[in-house]
Design a protein around this motif. Structure first.
Motif, short mmCIF file in Angstrom:
data_model
loop_
_atom_site.label_atom_id
_atom_site.label_comp_id
_atom_site.label_asym_id
_atom_site.label_seq_id
_atom_site.Cartn_x
_atom_site.Cartn_y
_atom_site.Cartn_z
N LEU A 24 59.51 63.22 -2.28
CA LEU A 24 58.97 64.14 -3.29
C LEU A 24 58.69 63.38 -4.58
O LEU A 24 59.57 62.70 -5.11
CB LEU A 24 59.96 65.28 -3.55
CG LEU A 24 59.54 66.45 -4.47
CD1 LEU A 24 60.36 67.69 -4.14
CD2 LEU A 24 59.68 66.13 -5.96
N THR A 25 57.46 63.49 -5.08
CA THR A 25 57.08 62.86 -6.35
C THR A 25 56.34 63.89 -7.20
O THR A 25 56.01 64.98 -6.73
CB THR A 25 56.19 61.63 -6.12
OG1 THR A 25 55.05 62.02 -5.34
CG2 THR A 25 56.95 60.52 -5.40
N ALA A 26 56.07 63.50 -8.46
CA ALA A 26 55.39 64.40 -9.39
C ALA A 26 53.95 63.95 -9.59
O ALA A 26 53.67 62.75 -9.71
CB ALA A 26 56.12 64.43 -10.72
N GLN A 76 53.18 68.68 -11.06
CA GLN A 76 53.43 69.45 -9.85
C GLN A 76 54.07 68.56 -8.78
O GLN A 76 53.86 67.35 -8.75
CB GLN A 76 52.13 70.03 -9.30
CG GLN A 76 51.38 70.91 -10.28
CD GLN A 76 52.17 72.14 -10.70
OE1 GLN A 76 52.70 72.85 -9.85
NE2 GLN A 76 52.25 72.38 -12.00
N SER A 77 54.86 69.18 -7.89
CA SER A 77 55.52 68.39 -6.85
C SER A 77 54.55 68.06 -5.72
O SER A 77 53.70 68.87 -5.35
CB SER A 77 56.72 69.15 -6.29
OG SER A 77 56.31 70.29 -5.59
N VAL A 115 54.85 66.34 -1.83
CA VAL A 115 55.80 65.91 -0.81
C VAL A 115 55.07 65.16 0.28
O VAL A 115 54.15 65.70 0.90
CB VAL A 115 56.58 67.10 -0.21
CG1 VAL A 115 57.55 66.60 0.87
CG2 VAL A 115 57.34 67.86 -1.29
N SER A 149 59.71 62.10 -12.26
CA SER A 149 60.77 62.56 -11.37
C SER A 149 60.40 62.30 -9.91
O SER A 149 59.24 62.42 -9.52
CB SER A 149 61.04 64.05 -11.56
OG SER A 149 61.58 64.31 -12.83
N ALA A 152 63.12 65.90 0.48
CA ALA A 152 62.58 67.12 -0.14
C ALA A 152 62.97 68.34 0.69
O ALA A 152 62.84 68.36 1.90
CB ALA A 152 61.06 67.02 -0.25
N LEU A 200 60.81 70.84 -10.71
CA LEU A 200 60.09 70.37 -9.52
C LEU A 200 60.90 70.66 -8.25
O LEU A 200 60.35 70.79 -7.17
CB LEU A 200 59.89 68.86 -9.59
CG LEU A 200 58.79 68.26 -10.46
CD1 LEU A 200 58.95 66.75 -10.45
CD2 LEU A 200 57.44 68.65 -9.90
N PHE A 201 62.20 70.68 -8.41
CA PHE A 201 63.09 70.70 -7.26
C PHE A 201 63.43 72.13 -6.85
O PHE A 201 63.73 72.98 -7.69
CB PHE A 201 64.36 69.91 -7.55
CG PHE A 201 64.10 68.49 -7.95
CD1 PHE A 201 63.21 67.70 -7.22
CD2 PHE A 201 64.71 67.93 -9.06
CE1 PHE A 201 62.95 66.40 -7.59
CE2 PHE A 201 64.46 66.62 -9.44
CZ PHE A 201 63.57 65.85 -8.70
N ASP A 229 66.65 71.72 -2.57
CA ASP A 229 66.90 70.42 -3.19
C ASP A 229 68.21 70.45 -3.97
O ASP A 229 69.02 69.52 -3.89
CB ASP A 229 65.76 70.05 -4.14
CG ASP A 229 64.49 69.65 -3.41
OD1 ASP A 229 64.60 68.97 -2.38
OD2 ASP A 229 63.40 70.01 -3.89
#
Length: 889
Positions: free
Chosen positions: A517-519, A524-525, A527, A547, A552, A580-581, A585
């Motif tokens: 999972l990244t931003a 926004q997330s 995956v 983040s 994820a 985001l999480f 998570d």
């Protein structure tokens, strides 16, 4: 390959003959507490032989025995021998039978009905007894001579002869009353013509394994419903049976069954093949429930819900149990594992389908996929982190080993691995693959590769390569994340709870779906579900200035280790309202942090700090994970009064504000989340000794015993009864004994049982143990042990009392799953090497073959906790003192 006999072959039946059909007649006398019967087994001769070998337990008296062959109407054996360790009887006949011959073996049998909770046994209720079966895994042989192995499927025609006025049940619907046969069976039908007895013949079953055969006799009442097949339009009756005093509490379980069946037909694209599906609620039952084809059975607390005072925890347990057992009607019953080493194919799949995928479709508001993380994934990882763990697919040659693999690895880890696979390939493709698998193996037996090939056909993925090490190897990995200039480096190593990973423990390389999972630039997330680690370590390019997080939605079967700084940053992001999480998570972070602390890979202070950062959390399931993990710390340092006192102060600060916010009153307008969060907060605050909460519960208990049953909502029975015994002395204890003796519902009784173990008074604890020894139901002993083990002041008493009465417990529970559970509960609470050594000394020289895995797991747990205490006491004390000072407590 040589012709050397494998050790497992000594415990497997010869394959000279194969059963094709059983014609079984059983006469049950509930007044005399006995049963007798005759079984006629049609056999196909596979290889020339003069001997026939089958299973029969020592409790059965076998007589007479004869065999009809193509050349002789009735042959008596010239030699009979019995091997007790393998529970096999061998009959040698005066002539050899040729390959392809069809012969019929006829055996009479008789035995007493005991309270063993295995085989064909008796259960008691207020007005007498009734009888039912529990045959899984290898207890059909206690009820009738048979080929008691899952691969040896056959059809069954069952006739039950019982006293008039009672109800007889079996896998299939009843037919018209049968005519009294000849051939020496007339005695079984004595009294039928005079209408003192009734003969009930049931339709013949499809081919099935002996462990799924079921029958029962007693004064049962029932509720009825039905469902319409979405595949054929056929309407099937559904019933739930119980004794008349309990049947009014069975409606909810029946409703769940009616909702689940059409959903399973749709996702499997295979119609339920039997004409009906019954459930029988039993007052004495060893396991939680059992998936007998067409006649599910189970404990009272697995199926009964007070319609006037329902509690959310019971609703969830009942719905999950019923859906789990219905899943088995396909996965296990239509398609059955070839041998018990593939038990996980049954249980792991029924767990992920019944308690997650299908249950989510019935009760979406329950967030069951998220709850899976707390209740199933975390349980699996906790057990699999022990050196004494075993692979999901494990060799189990003899019956003692088979009983032991009904554990969190066959159920929870297998379910977690299947869930990970489902999320990786997509749930629709996963279910399509399962449908392919089922259709290819209808009424047959299968092994792991058969399932992987079905899912591979649906997805185009090399599923066997992906899954091999997850099911065939012990353990799971911890992924260590190191930040680099261009992203992250991820390394996998075997995770052990004590942190003592030796080179020989660390040879497996798992194929790990990372769920990275990244931003995005917009925050926004994103995956990446295709990112996979299939080597020891690898680098992945991401922007670590933003983040990020592995695993994820917590779909993976692994732990993730970040630096303390990164963990704190992730926790801070997770605590934001627009994080985001996800919920999943946050739950995963909580469980990972404490497990990593226990293993020495992360400081305990860092894990406690994570919990503190999440103190504004709104979701019950995150709070549930927090309470579970605080409980683990408390249960480890239970003999360190200063740490316990500080942890209880911490618990009060976390949970008392939630009690003030949510109050004590329950409403049907509350969401499931609010209902459970209220219950959790009150329970945690009370057990931490919050004076206002304790007083409120004591006041409610006083009103309850004075006759106002509405004073204690069903959701608060456990904590209120517990608080009454802990703080109310002998007077409250005596009131709980009265409630135990005359409970309004099964859940009231279970709450009373656990409370009877909560007293700090040694004399009252002696009284509790006397109840266990003299008048507790066998199925309830486990609840008594749990109640005592949870009481820090009773742990040493419990172990000493178990050891004093060890021989009684071994004899009482020799054929059940319960014995291994009692061993684990009695010893797993300890935290010192001295206690570990004393436990090993007690069991030295004893036959531990029926529970050696449970004992090893308990001893591993003691070792890990002892190391944790040595490693982390000063760290924990310092963090808690600083927290206390900062909080100005």
């Amino acid at each position: 390959m040589s012709d050397t006999v494998k050790p497992s072959d000594a415990y497997r039946l010869p394959t000279d003959v194969r059963p094709k059909h059983y014609d079984l007649t059983v006469r049950t006398d509930l007044e005399k507490e006995t049963f007798e019967g005759v079984v006629k087994i049609d056999l196909e001769v596979v290889r020339p032989t003069a001997s026939i070998v089958l299973n029969a337990a020592a409790n059965l008296v076998l007589n007479p025995v004869s065999l009809a062959s193509p050349t002789a109407a009735q042959l008596a054996p010239v030699e009979t021998s019995y091997d007790e360790p393998t529970q096999r009887v061998r009959y040698t006949f005066p002539q050899e039978f040729a390959k392809g011959d069809k012969v019929t073996l006829r055996i009479g049998f008789a035995a007493p009905l005991t309270d063993s909770m295995s085989g064909y046994y008796k259960s008691t209720w207020d007005k007498g007894i009734y009888s039912l079966t529990q045959f899984e895994p290898t207890e059909a042989r206690r009820a009738l001579p048979c080929w008691d192995e899952p691969l040896l499927k056959a059809t069954f025609a069952v006739t039950l002869v019982s006293r008039a006025g009672s109800v007889s049940l079996s896998n299939m619907p009843a037919l018209a009353a049968p005519a009294i046969p000849g051939a020496g069976d007339e005695a079984l039908y004595a009294g039928v013509e005079a209408k003192e007895w009734v003969a009930t013949k049931f339709e013949t079953t499809p081919p099935m394994s002996t462990y799924l055969l079921a029958y029962a006799n007693g004064p049962f009442a029932h509720l009825e419903s039905s469902y319409k097949s979405p595949l054929s339009g056929k309407v099937r009756p559904l019933r739930i049976y119980a004794t008349p005093d309990l049947i009014h509490q069975a409606q909810f379980a029946l409703d769940v069954k009616a909702k689940a069946l059409p959903l399973y037909e749709q996702v499997f694209d295979v119609e339920f093949p039997l004409p009906k599906l019954d459930t029988l609620v039993a007052s004495d039952f060893d396991a939680g429930a059992m998936e007998n084809w067409g006649l599910i059975t189970g404990r009272t607390n697995a199926y009964l819900l007070d319609p006037n005072n329902p509690d959310m925890r019971a609703k969830k347990q009942i719905a999950g149990t019923q859906s789990h057992e219905v899943a088995h009607m396909w996965f296990g019953n239509i398609t059955t594992m070839a041998w018990w080493d593939n038990l996980y194919l049954n249980e792991g799949f029924a767990t992920v389908m019944g308690e997650s995928i299908i249950l989510d479709k019935i009760f979406p508001e329950w967030k069951v996929d998220s709850e899976f993380i707390n209740d199933i994934l975390n349980e699996a990882l906790a057990l699999d982190a022990k050196p004494s763990s075993h692979p999901i697919e494990v060799e189990c040659p003899d019956a003692n080993m088979i009983n032991q693999i009904f554990d969190a690895l066959s159920y929870s880890k297998a379910a977690s691995v299947l869930r990970m696979l489902s999320k990786y390939v997509g749930e629709d493709k996963f279910l399509q693959g399962v449908s392919i698998y089922l259709k290819k193996h209808l009424y047959a037996n299968s092994v792991s590769r058969d399932l992987w090939e079905g899912i591979g056909e649906a997805t185009g993925i090399d599923v066997p390569d992906l899954m091999e090490n997850w099911v065939s190897k012990i353990g799971f990995p911890v992924l260590t994340v190191t930040e680099t200039e261009t992203g992250i480096r991820v390394r996998q190593d075997r995770f052990l709870e004590d942190g003592a990973v030796k080179p020989e423990d660390n040879e497996t390389i798992w194929t790990v779906p990372l769920g990275l999972l990244t931003a995005s630039e917009a925050g926004q997330s994103i995956v990446d579900n295709k990112a996979v680690l299939s080597e020891r370590e690898a680098e992945f390019k991401i922007d670590t200035a933003k983040s990020f997080k592995l695993n994820a939605d917590t779909h993976g079967v692994f732990r993730v280790l970040y630096t303390p700084e990164r963990l704190a940053a992730i926790a801070t992001e997770a605590a934001k309202s627009d994080s985001l999480f996800t919920l999943n998570d946050r739950m995963g972070l909580v469980h990972d942090a404490m497990a990593l602390s226990k293993s020495g890979l992360l400081k305990l202070s860092a894990a406690l700090n994570l919990l503190y950062i999440l103190r504004e959390e709104k979701e019950h399931l995150v709070w549930s994970g927090i309470s579970t993990n605080l409980g683990i710390v408390l249960s480890t340092w239970w003999e360190h009064d200063d740490i316990v006192s500080l942890l209880n102060a911490f618990r009060k600060q976390l949970f008392a504000p939630l009690v003030k916010k949510l109050g004590y009153e329950y409403s049907t307008a509350d969401t499931a989340d609010i209902t459970q969060l209220r219950t959790l907060a009150i329970g945690q605050a009370a057990r931490a000794g919050d004076p206002a909460v304790v007083k409120e519960l004591q006041d409610r208990f006083a009103k309850y015993v004075a006759g106002d049953k509405s004073a204690i909502p069903a959701d608060l029975l456990n904590v209120t009864f517990n608080a009454a015994v802990v703080h109310g002395g002998a007077e409250s204890y005596d009131e709980i004994v009265k409630i135990y003796d005359n409970p309004d519902t099964p859940s009231v009784k279970t709450s009373a049982i656990r409370a009877l173990g909560a007293s700090p008074d040694p004399q009252l604890l002696e009284t509790t143990f006397d109840i266990i020894l003299t008048r507790s139901r066998n199925q309830d002993v486990m609840y008594f042990f749990h109640g005592l083990q949870e009481n820090f002041k009773a742990r040493r008493f419990l172990r000493a009392s178990f050891e004093k009465h060890y021989d009684e417990f071994v004899k009482r529970f020799e054929a059940t799953f319960t014995l291994k559970g009692l061993v684990k509960i009695a010893y797993s609470g300890f935290s010192s090497e001295k206690d570990r050594a004393e436990a090993e000394a007690f069991f030295k020289g004893k036959d531990i073959s029926r529970y050696d895995q449970a004992l090893a797991q308990a001893l591993d747990g003691i070792k890990a906790k002892s190391a944790w205490i040595e490693r982390s006491t000063s760290d924990a004390q310092e963090w808690l003192e600083n927290w206390k000072q900062a909080s100005k407590l």
